[in-house]
Write a protein that holds these residues in place. Sequence first.
Motif, PDB file in Angstrom:
ATOM      1  N   GLU A 116      47.798  40.304  24.553  1.00  0.00           N
ATOM      2  CA  GLU A 116      46.701  41.038  25.324  1.00  0.00           C
ATOM      3  C   GLU A 116      47.375  41.989  26.475  1.00  0.00           C
ATOM      4  N   THR A 117      48.494  41.304  27.048  1.00  0.00           N
ATOM      5  CA  THR A 117      49.399  41.984  27.951  1.00  0.00           C
ATOM      6  C   THR A 117      50.146  43.324  27.463  1.00  0.00           C
ATOM      7  N   CYS A 118      50.433  43.121  26.240  1.00  0.00           N
ATOM      8  CA  CYS A 118      50.860  44.378  25.290  1.00  0.00           C
ATOM      9  C   CYS A 118      49.963  45.283  25.539  1.00  0.00           C
ATOM     10  N   ARG A 119      48.648  44.877  24.883  1.00  0.00           N
ATOM     11  CA  ARG A 119      47.534  46.027  24.908  1.00  0.00           C
ATOM     12  C   ARG A 119      47.359  46.591  26.097  1.00  0.00           C
ATOM     13  N   ASP A 120      47.281  45.916  27.537  1.00  0.00           N
ATOM     14  CA  ASP A 120      47.266  46.701  28.503  1.00  0.00           C
ATOM     15  C   ASP A 120      48.497  47.537  28.684  1.00  0.00           C
ATOM     16  N   LEU A 283      29.983  32.061  26.619  1.00  0.00           N
ATOM     17  CA  LEU A 283      31.399  32.326  26.393  1.00  0.00           C
ATOM     18  C   LEU A 283      31.483  33.960  26.945  1.00  0.00           C
ATOM     19  N   ASP A 284      30.417  34.412  26.744  1.00  0.00           N
ATOM     20  CA  ASP A 284      30.444  36.003  27.278  1.00  0.00           C
ATOM     21  C   ASP A 284      30.954  36.258  28.613  1.00  0.00           C
ATOM     22  N   ILE A 285      30.185  35.337  29.465  1.00  0.00           N
ATOM     23  CA  ILE A 285      30.490  35.430  30.781  1.00  0.00           C
ATOM     24  C   ILE A 285      31.938  34.852  31.353  1.00  0.00           C
ATOM     25  N   LEU A 286      32.222  33.920  30.546  1.00  0.00           N
ATOM     26  CA  LEU A 286      33.736  33.331  30.714  1.00  0.00           C
ATOM     27  C   LEU A 286      34.437  34.181  30.021  1.00  0.00           C
ATOM     28  N   GLY A 287      34.437  34.804  29.058  1.00  0.00           N
ATOM     29  CA  GLY A 287      35.050  35.846  28.417  1.00  0.00           C
ATOM     30  C   GLY A 287      35.499  37.045  29.590  1.00  0.00           C
ATOM     31  N   GLU A 288      34.300  37.538  29.891  1.00  0.00           N
ATOM     32  CA  GLU A 288      34.318  38.603  31.038  1.00  0.00           C
ATOM     33  C   GLU A 288      35.257  38.147  32.265  1.00  0.00           C
ATOM     34  N   ALA A 289      34.945  36.935  32.800  1.00  0.00           N
ATOM     35  CA  ALA A 289      35.689  36.499  34.125  1.00  0.00           C
ATOM     36  C   ALA A 289      36.968  36.474  33.697  1.00  0.00           C
ATOM     37  N   SER A 290      37.524  35.682  32.510  1.00  0.00           N
ATOM     38  CA  SER A 290      38.713  35.658  32.393  1.00  0.00           C
ATOM     39  C   SER A 290      39.540  36.920  32.089  1.00  0.00           C
ATOM     40  N   ASP A 291      38.737  37.854  31.712  1.00  0.00           N
ATOM     41  CA  ASP A 291      39.394  39.197  31.347  1.00  0.00           C
ATOM     42  C   ASP A 291      39.779  39.637  32.555  1.00  0.00           C
TER      43      ASP A 291
END
Length: 607
Positions: A116-120, A283-291
């Motif tokens: 994911e870091t690589c993608r950024d 999981l969408d909320i968790l996904g958004e916050a974690s991102d």
Amino acid sequence: MWPYPEFRKKQKEVINVIEKSLRNRKIVGLNAPTGFGKTIVVLYSIARFFKENEDKKCLYVVRTKKEVRPVLKELYMLKSRAAWINYTFLIAKKDMCLHRLRTSQELKLPSEDFIETCRDFRSKNLCPLKRIKPKSFSKISEFLEIAMEEEACPWYACKYMFDEAHFIVATYPYLFNPYIRQSVFSYDVGVLHLKDAVIVVDEAHNLESVIQSSDRGLSAKTVERSLSELDKYSHAVPAILQEACREYLYILLNFMEKYRGAKRYLRLNADYFYGEVVDRINLDILGEASDIIRGIKVEMHGLKARSFLRSVWRFLHYFDIMYTLHYEDIGVFALGDRIEVKMLNPAIATALLNEAYTAILMSGTLPPLDYLRDVYGLKREIEYVKVGDIFPPENKRYFCAANVTTKYRVRGSEVYKKLAYYILYIRARIPSEYIVLTVYPSYEVMSKVLSIYEKAKEKIEEKIFDIVERENTKIDEVAEKIGQLSERVVIHAVAGGKLTEGIELTRDGASLIGAVIVAGLPFPEPNDYLEAYLARMSELYGKEKGWEYVVLIPTLIKVKQAFGRAIRGPKDKASFFILDRRALSKKILELLDIKPTIISLPSRLLA
Ligand code: SF4
């Protein structure tokens, strides 16, 4: 095109079988011992097939980075005779990152975080993504150096090479990890189409490693760190998301607390976990916050960024998918402070081999045909090739002790004492210049036997040097140590561990190991995971087959792997001892393909 002066025994026959199978899209199971030259035989057969089938490519997967090297070496040799052959490789992205290589940073973080870091980094145009045209290379390090000199990201340079490459050598996760697999089969550059791929699975006996690439775990510590992360980055995460995530994490943590400290795998009810935890989490909320947190950490820490909240999200997301798609084939288990989602039917990770053009599974200890078909879930016709002995069979002598067993229920000081004395008795009978490799079913049995062995050893005049495998033992260090010793040596190792699967102790091409002692058949110790795995496989294939697939065959593969350490060439001779009467059962003797002489320890020694 054959890169060596001549063919070794049986190589030509096997090449013919593989080529025919490739033409007929049959899956090949190649069971050939060390020294046969499996790698070159397979690469050569595939290369010849590719001459007439230009749209096909080979994905050759190996267990670890270390095992990429011998394949690259053979490809290099092959290319020296057939310049049209091109190849590339992929190991963990973080080990092929230009930024990391330039700074020699240690990156101890999960591959998924790095991806994911690589993608950024790429989206910010921080990476030189270039094609390079290296000369042929035989080592990973050679390629990395070339890419660095050309200021190109080595991972992407390898990926761009997919277009021209006939062979792609990669580690298991690139095939068996559902997240990482995407970077091979669906990506922005250099895509491999599964239907056109000939997939080679090296060391295919090692299903544990295959499954590990697909299993997922989460520790309570990671959840606790996620809570701290939420506090620390509260300024960046909208209050409504923060509040929800905190509540989710406490739900999860409270659930995990109930099972914290399990010493062995403890099965949890997946429905209960789903109902009590996953279903109550958005999981969408968790996904958004974690991102959001992940993004900030990337800004702050660069390549070292790791978001714990992201790990929590990834684990729950994975469970959610598996629970929905493979309800009966997964289990949830607690161990220590972790919970793990584990496969109970490995075919859900390996059945994708059916969609490939075809596949070759190979090993020196390949499981039998029905195991490949059922456990790997292979639906296509399989050509099973068993090469058998290539070195004189009389160089191997087998022995079995009928008066001892490490059966779980009878373990105790009497058993450990017998094993200790057997080891010393055998050591005394093997020429001093040869090493005795002793393999125990577990660390626990090893330590119990060693405590008696040490005392018994004091009574013997002959000096013995013992090397004991620990969890952090390094193979290279053991090999180096051995080179400096002049005493009689006994290596004490654990079945299925590093020393029994990976060590090669030779001098001038000859094996230094003169005897292998299996101090108790390494049947797995009972736990809930084993039971659940056994129950699922029995449900699918019947009780007898289930037991064979889950317990018996993996146990005997460990024994064969240990035996395989001693005979590395035609001149090597060795004795093999199984100190466990269960090995005398007809089924086990058949599967091990041995006829041992029964031995007994002189009773005076135990008096
Ligand atoms: S694209 Fe950039 S971050 Fe990703 S591996 Fe290459 S150099 Fe590293």
